[in-house]
Design a protein around this motif. Structure first.
Motif, PDB file in Angstrom:
ATOM      1  N   GLU A  31      19.139 -39.761 -36.842  1.00 32.85           N
ATOM      2  CA  GLU A  31      18.576 -38.881 -37.869  1.00 32.85           C
ATOM      3  C   GLU A  31      19.319 -37.543 -37.941  1.00 32.85           C
ATOM      4  O   GLU A  31      19.384 -36.908 -38.991  1.00 32.85           O
ATOM      5  CB  GLU A  31      17.087 -38.616 -37.610  1.00 32.85           C
ATOM      6  N   LYS A  32      19.876 -37.096 -36.829  1.00 32.31           N
ATOM      7  CA  LYS A  32      20.577 -35.808 -36.789  1.00 32.31           C
ATOM      8  C   LYS A  32      22.081 -35.965 -37.003  1.00 32.31           C
ATOM      9  O   LYS A  32      22.790 -34.991 -37.190  1.00 32.31           O
ATOM     10  CB  LYS A  32      20.351 -35.126 -35.438  1.00 32.31           C
ATOM     11  N   TYR A  37      27.593 -34.226 -38.258  1.00 34.60           N
ATOM     12  CA  TYR A  37      28.882 -34.614 -38.812  1.00 34.60           C
ATOM     13  C   TYR A  37      29.314 -33.631 -39.893  1.00 34.60           C
ATOM     14  O   TYR A  37      30.472 -33.193 -39.927  1.00 34.60           O
ATOM     15  CB  TYR A  37      28.826 -36.030 -39.388  1.00 34.60           C
ATOM     16  N   THR A  38      28.387 -33.251 -40.770  1.00 37.60           N
ATOM     17  CA  THR A  38      28.691 -32.306 -41.842  1.00 37.60           C
ATOM     18  C   THR A  38      29.117 -30.958 -41.272  1.00 37.60           C
ATOM     19  O   THR A  38      30.077 -30.340 -41.738  1.00 37.60           O
ATOM     20  CB  THR A  38      27.467 -32.136 -42.768  1.00 37.60           C
ATOM     21  N   GLU A  39      28.401 -30.508 -40.243  1.00 35.62           N
ATOM     22  CA  GLU A  39      28.748 -29.241 -39.591  1.00 35.62           C
ATOM     23  C   GLU A  39      30.141 -29.325 -38.947  1.00 35.62           C
ATOM     24  O   GLU A  39      30.947 -28.402 -39.063  1.00 35.62           O
ATOM     25  CB  GLU A  39      27.699 -28.897 -38.531  1.00 35.62           C
ATOM     26  N   ALA A  40      30.420 -30.439 -38.283  1.00 35.80           N
ATOM     27  CA  ALA A  40      31.720 -30.625 -37.631  1.00 35.80           C
ATOM     28  C   ALA A  40      32.847 -30.672 -38.662  1.00 35.80           C
ATOM     29  O   ALA A  40      33.912 -30.081 -38.463  1.00 35.80           O
ATOM     30  CB  ALA A  40      31.710 -31.901 -36.798  1.00 35.80           C
ATOM     31  N   GLU A  41      32.608 -31.348 -39.767  1.00 35.56           N
ATOM     32  CA  GLU A  41      33.619 -31.437 -40.817  1.00 35.56           C
ATOM     33  C   GLU A  41      33.920 -30.054 -41.401  1.00 35.56           C
ATOM     34  O   GLU A  41      35.078 -29.692 -41.620  1.00 35.56           O
ATOM     35  CB  GLU A  41      33.142 -32.381 -41.912  1.00 35.56           C
ATOM     36  N   GLN A  45      37.518 -27.960 -41.209  1.00 36.49           N
ATOM     37  CA  GLN A  45      38.181 -27.417 -42.397  1.00 36.49           C
ATOM     38  C   GLN A  45      38.449 -25.920 -42.231  1.00 36.49           C
ATOM     39  O   GLN A  45      39.513 -25.425 -42.606  1.00 36.49           O
ATOM     40  CB  GLN A  45      37.338 -27.671 -43.643  1.00 36.49           C
ATOM     41  N   GLU A  46      37.479 -25.190 -41.660  1.00 35.59           N
ATOM     42  CA  GLU A  46      37.668 -23.755 -41.422  1.00 35.59           C
ATOM     43  C   GLU A  46      38.806 -23.516 -40.433  1.00 35.59           C
ATOM     44  O   GLU A  46      39.627 -22.610 -40.623  1.00 35.59           O
ATOM     45  CB  GLU A  46      36.379 -23.122 -40.875  1.00 35.59           C
TER      46      GLU A  46
END
Length: 69
Positions: A31-32, A37-41, A45-46
């Protein structure tokens, strides 16, 4: 008024390492996973953007040294 994130590349890389390790840990929850994954991606990118800016600055400094020789 917005507050810009002023984390260093090292801090972002450490956070990214932490996020990646989470996927291999016993704390993994499906669920998390999408949020992590979105945070890591976003962090990846940053970091890539920061490294590109750093590379550009190094090339500018290098060009100035070459001109002065």
């Amino acid at each position: 008024m917005s507050v810009k994130n002023k984390q260093t590349i090292a801090e972002k890389t450490a956070k990214l390492d932490e996020l990646v390790a989470w996927f291999d840990s016993g704390d993994f929850e499906l669920e998390k996973a999408l949020d992590k994954y979105t945070e890591a991606e976003k962090l990846a990118q940053e970091i890539e953007k920061d490294l590109l800016a750093l590379k550009n600055n190094i090339e500018i400094v290098k060009a100035k040294f070459t001109e002065s020789e």
